[in-house]
Enzyme design. Sequence first.
Site, PDB file in Angstrom:
ATOM      1  N   VAL A 279      -8.080  72.230 105.755  1.00 55.24           N
ATOM      2  CA  VAL A 279      -7.418  70.960 106.097  1.00 55.24           C
ATOM      3  C   VAL A 279      -6.770  70.350 104.851  1.00 55.24           C
ATOM      4  CG1 VAL A 279      -7.764  68.622 106.979  1.00 55.24           C
ATOM      5  CG2 VAL A 279      -8.908  70.541 108.074  1.00 55.24           C
ATOM      6  N   ALA A 280      -7.454  70.503 103.691  1.00 58.66           N
ATOM      7  CA  ALA A 280      -6.890  69.987 102.438  1.00 58.66           C
ATOM      8  C   ALA A 280      -5.621  70.736 102.054  1.00 58.66           C
ATOM      9  CB  ALA A 280      -7.922  70.098 101.319  1.00 58.66           C
ATOM     10  N   ILE A 282      -3.462  72.605 104.075  1.00 57.50           N
ATOM     11  CA  ILE A 282      -2.328  72.626 105.007  1.00 57.50           C
ATOM     12  C   ILE A 282      -1.637  71.266 105.027  1.00 57.50           C
ATOM     13  CG2 ILE A 282      -1.622  72.906 107.416  1.00 57.50           C
ATOM     14  CD1 ILE A 282      -4.030  74.782 107.750  1.00 57.50           C
ATOM     15  N   GLU A 284      -0.190  69.150 107.052  1.00 55.98           N
ATOM     16  CA  GLU A 284      -0.008  69.044 108.505  1.00 55.98           C
ATOM     17  C   GLU A 284       1.262  68.310 108.891  1.00 55.98           C
ATOM     18  OE1 GLU A 284      -4.426  69.314 107.749  1.00 55.98           O
ATOM     19  OE2 GLU A 284      -2.765  68.191 106.897  1.00 55.98           O
ATOM     20  N   ASP A 326      39.894  75.689 110.824  1.00 55.82           N
ATOM     21  CA  ASP A 326      41.083  75.764 111.659  1.00 55.82           C
ATOM     22  C   ASP A 326      42.187  74.959 110.972  1.00 55.82           C
ATOM     23  OD1 ASP A 326      42.626  76.332 113.892  1.00 55.82           O
ATOM     24  OD2 ASP A 326      42.038  74.501 114.923  1.00 55.82           O
ATOM     25  N   ASN A 706      -3.390  63.166 104.736  1.00 53.90           N
ATOM     26  CA  ASN A 706      -2.223  64.019 105.029  1.00 53.90           C
ATOM     27  C   ASN A 706      -1.304  63.436 106.091  1.00 53.90           C
ATOM     28  OD1 ASN A 706      -3.132  65.834 103.178  1.00 53.90           O
ATOM     29  ND2 ASN A 706      -3.662  67.455 104.631  1.00 53.90           N
ATOM     30  N   ASP A 710       0.001  59.824 103.290  1.00 52.70           N
ATOM     31  CA  ASP A 710       0.973  60.711 102.637  1.00 52.70           C
ATOM     32  C   ASP A 710       2.330  60.697 103.329  1.00 52.70           C
ATOM     33  OD1 ASP A 710      -0.508  61.524 100.552  1.00 52.70           O
ATOM     34  OD2 ASP A 710      -0.467  63.653 101.024  1.00 52.70           O
TER      35      ASP A 710
END
Length: 868
Positions: A279-280, A282, A284, A326, A706, A710
């Site tokens: 968990v730390a 990744i 998320e 074009d 997270n 964050d």
Amino acid sequence: MKDFYCKSKEFLMEHFNTSSDGLKSKDLESLKEKYGENVLNSKEKKTAFKVFLEQFKDFLVIILLVAAAISFISGNKESTIVILAVITMNAILGTVQHMKAEESLESLKKMSSPRARVMRDGRKQEIDSSELLPGDIVLVEAGDVVPSDARVIESYSLMVNESSLTGESESVEKITDILEDGKLTVGDQKNMVFSGSLVTYGRGKLLVTAIGMDTELGKIASLLDNTEESATPLQKSLEKFGKKLSIAIIVLCVVVFFMSIARGINTLDSLMFAVALAVAAIPEALGSIVTIVLAIGTQKMAKENAIIKKLHSVESLGCVSVICSDKTGTLTQNKMTVKKIYVDGKIVESEKISLDNPLEKELLRSALLCSDAVNHDGQEIGDPTEVALVNVGHLHNLKEVKVREKYPRMEELPFDSERKLMSTTHEIDGKYYLITKGAPDVVIDRAKYIIKANGEYKEIETKDIEDIKKANIKLSESGLRVLAFAIKEIDRQEKINFDSENEFAIVGLISMIDPPREESKKAVEDCIKAGIKPVMITGDYKVTAKAIAKEIGIYKDGDETLNGVEVEAMSDEDLIKHVPNTSVYARVSPEHKIRIISAWQKLGKICAMTGDGVNDAPALKKADVGIAMGITGTEVSKDAASMILTDDNFSTIIKSVVTGRNLYANIKNSIRFLLSGNTAGILAVFYASLMGLPVIFAPVHLLFINLLTDSLPAIAIGMEPSHGDVLNEKPREANAPLLDKKLSSRILMEGLLIAIVTMIAFYLGYSKGNAALGSTMAFSTLCLGRLFHGFSCRGNGSVFKLGITSNMFSIYAFVLGAILLYVVLLVPSLHDMFAIADLTGKNFLEINVLAFIPTLIIQILKFIKYDR
């Protein structure tokens, strides 16, 4: 058999077993079995549920699911719920973005004509266009949508607008003659009409040669359906980053798990250590934060006349190294304008025409009389070429309405492509005149006199003819379209016919062009300055395209120009060799555009493509960034594109490149912020495991950091304004890693600093024998330290160089994040949910001081390195 344009009507009637009476009813069933329906088909699209399930294939998501399962088994249901909520939210976001992307084919289907008038069994009848079959005889008139590809067998001034297929806005006059040339592009097949084009004038009888997916529109639908969209550089970088991070997390978790077991910790607690580490590690909220930052960028670009349909395209613009544009309407004004005239042996710029010069006045008057267009209070009605003639009259205060009222038209011979002439008759100063305009070579061949500056009619000589031809060549080679004007006195009683168009007195030549937009030259300069190669791809002729490209700076001496036939003759390998030196492509088909873009992509370049027609749609989808025109663009091109210009202006693309480059820098800084904070958490958990300490963070602590505290600074960093002239930078390489050595070392160093103060905080609490207090202090210090760290990740310079208040969102994010943290720390009812111990005033002081130390050190180092 494909080349129906070079076959006779009789041959085609026999080939399709039909006649001028149309198909016979008894043959319809067998023909339906052979050819099918006149409809556009498409591949089966993925269901929303299937797309939703595919969002869970990401390896980081799988690790989080495992972490959620372990949390549930261990009885930590809050962590389980939070993890599953995050995963589900990201999956829903991904599904919504995907389902919006596949709408192009539906717009193509809408272009098909719903009904068609046909001859069958010798009777005229109306049928559903889906029932059309090859061999059917179709009747069309002005206002009809052409229901299938067909050979013109009878034309009564039939004119068709094929801009959706060729990109050229002028209607094409259709003929019935056999065309002998071997390989002709769609735009040059004058005796064919194509499904989805619009009849603008006249009427005609057509022999259906192709239906459904065999039509030119069907081929584009097939290309569109089979063209895979390229993943953006950021998506590729994030995917590579995700795989590397996944492997690193698995290895770390396995090491920590077995280290814990080896130290005698029970299996469940060892698993909880591993879960805390996962968990730390990744980030998320990374996917959501990147999406939010890109969405904020799209709002900014919308104010700059660029609407972004596919979020990741914002960032792709930042590393575009080739822009295939074009010509008509994007680089040019999409408005024919008179540039120069030729009278009495000299070329005169349009703005320098003088009505005091009798011959120049005569030329302008003839142009207004022998045309039908009008300009009423700025509203222009008529053929673009004739509108240009009217506007040059307005430029010199010679209004077409007044001139035509003074010298009313008595008779006319309309323009047709075989004669290449148009003539009208008028009474001027008591005499009767035939005024003719047309192709210079035709007018010269029929001329007997030339009018001199003093108004004298002089018998034309060889030198006069050579001078006019030289002027015509000179103007044509400059990309100008040239018309010749002549006049002839006639008898009042004379009834004019085509034989009357001879023995003219030549008045002069008028040349015109669709001129470049005023801002195009500067935009192309900026494009080259930014290290981007501009390329013109157009359905126009090579001479005109090259002249415009040279004027605005796309074409340089030594560059190549290729037309569609030349591209067709090349293998993919040969084309790859030619594209780096080719600046202009003319008379190209949709397949050619895809091949050109693919060639650039195989060379490792990120390619943007602009377009407005149906013929552009497959290339817009294939390009890394497809850019459709908002004003002149068809719905099909807009659906296929990832970006729409609301002002159809090339310079808007350059503004978008600046925004894209800045956004990428901001996203990279956001990732630096997230990963350096996560590195601090990883190092702290790993250290605790190594030293035999209790689990210092509950998974809910790390999820709180997270996902809540964050996310706010990360989004604020994504809104950082540009610092410096990003146009002077070269485009980054498409395969450039998201995490290079420089960024990785920064992340490790900054993460280590935050981890050190976090562990000091843990020891201050744990030293009193209270593991819960140590965990709470470590969590609080890590959370607040990461909030402070948000200021350090705004850019390279210190906050003083960047400007403390230049990004107020970073201050708002810090304040809001700190409030969220203190609510959790101070509200007793939340303590059980977030595993919080009671803190003293001294503890709060220690947390705040320790949390600020890493930012202070980093800011001092930035000041020394970047500010001085």
